[in-house]
Write an enzyme that holds these catalytic residues in place. Sequence first.
Site, PDB file in Angstrom:
ATOM      1  CD  GLU A   1      75.293 -29.506  26.879  1.00 31.23           C
ATOM      2  OE1 GLU A   1      74.688 -30.053  27.615  1.00 31.23           O
ATOM      3  OE2 GLU A   1      75.348 -28.077  26.788  1.00 31.23           O
TER       4      GLU A   1
ATOM      5  CD  GLU B   1      75.348 -30.006  31.815  1.00 30.36           C
ATOM      6  OE1 GLU B   1      74.207 -29.602  31.573  1.00 30.36           O
ATOM      7  OE2 GLU B   1      76.232 -29.785  31.724  1.00 30.36           O
TER       8      GLU B   1
END
Length: 464
Positions: A168, A371
């Site tokens: 991320e 995720e």
Amino acid sequence: MTPDQLLLPSSFRFGTATAAAQIEGAAEEDGRGPSIWDVFAAEPGRIRGGDTPAVACDHYHRRAEDVRDLADLGVHDYRFSISWSRVLPDGRGTINLPGLDFYSRLVDDLLAAGIRPVPTLYHWDLPQALQSEGGWLSRSTSEAFADYAATMVDALGDRVTTWFTLNEMNVHTLYGHALTDHAPALGMGLDCLPVAHNLLRGHGLAVDAIRAAGPRQQAGVVQQHFPVRAASDSAEDIDAADLFRILTNWTFSDPILSGRYPEDWVAELVLTSAGLTAQQLEDDLVVVSRPLDHYGVNYYEPTLIEAPRPGKDYSGVLEVDFPADMPFRPVRVEGVERTDFDWPVVPSGLTDILVALRERYPDLPPVTVTENGCSYHDSPGPDGAVHDDRRIDYLRAHLHAVADAIAAGVDVRGYYVWSAMDNFEWAAGYAERFGLVHVDHTTQERTRKDSWYWYRDVITRAAG
């Protein structure tokens, strides 16, 4: 078809995911150096409740118990991250052998349990020693990251073949560098774009390091992606949403998957703010866009954006607040269920972003949803069990959203629940609970939630 019957390929891989800073603890043991999150958490007022990751879930000492939970769950894959400062306390130089040995033993335990280890090399916890030298504002950090990647592949590559470089980059750049809500809390606004570029360059250099270890090694990256929609049909809101979408989604995926920044003005901002020549930028993008074997997508929620309204209070829409000079504002998604973290529950957004990625990138590598999960504050009841039906409903709906994306032609190979256990949820401390396993953060007692048993049954049924 019953609600738990999923139209997924027989080769589909189920897993869970965690991050080192959120579960390991042992912050000052066995030669580990401090990370930016240790320093950030030590500053009063940074973390809800004054929590710190110093102990977290004590996974460093409870590794065997946690691997047993994974083995009993039946997952195919376990995505974890490696603490850079546990292996290289100064970010470079002398290897800390006890730290390296921890990950070697974890890999051995996972393989003995029939679980594929899937390490992420960087999940936001930069060694503080490198931050003191400029952190991700410095090009030298990209090179130090590549050296660290080579160290880990050299140590574990005889047993690990599936790697992710960074996690991320968009969130790390926005929350920790544009804003002050995550470490290292620089608050630079849009002047943070050199951080984005150096993260991307570090990714590309790390891919080279992984590839250099031999043809068995497979490289990928983990990005958070989410649909961005305008709050109204007004030209101002549409422009604000377009800007936000470019900066938070495509500025990080286009260089990797297309070899360019999404707009000329983004490239120009990177060029000038990072002090690069046009040739340096061109050369860097060749490195950034090395071909990948797999692409990780993290998804939690869509984002609704409007142009700033003078005098309007935007606080509380996200767990972070945007400065007044930002040209866009997130607004609340209405008319949907919300988690106990106050995040909107929109499973169709996962289908939408997966399809959007396939449409934007004709050569999109195979995708894993690396995720997806939710925070609900359920705790053991009088019977000792954790009855978290809302998490089961959430996971079920998002797995169906993955199946819908596959039916639409997206090559999705796996799905990892965030998270294997309740953990240190960054600036929210220990208040939020994303885990399939409940962790009492006072006693460290683990309790498998109803969702753990449900996910086990989903995996078992898929194998049958």
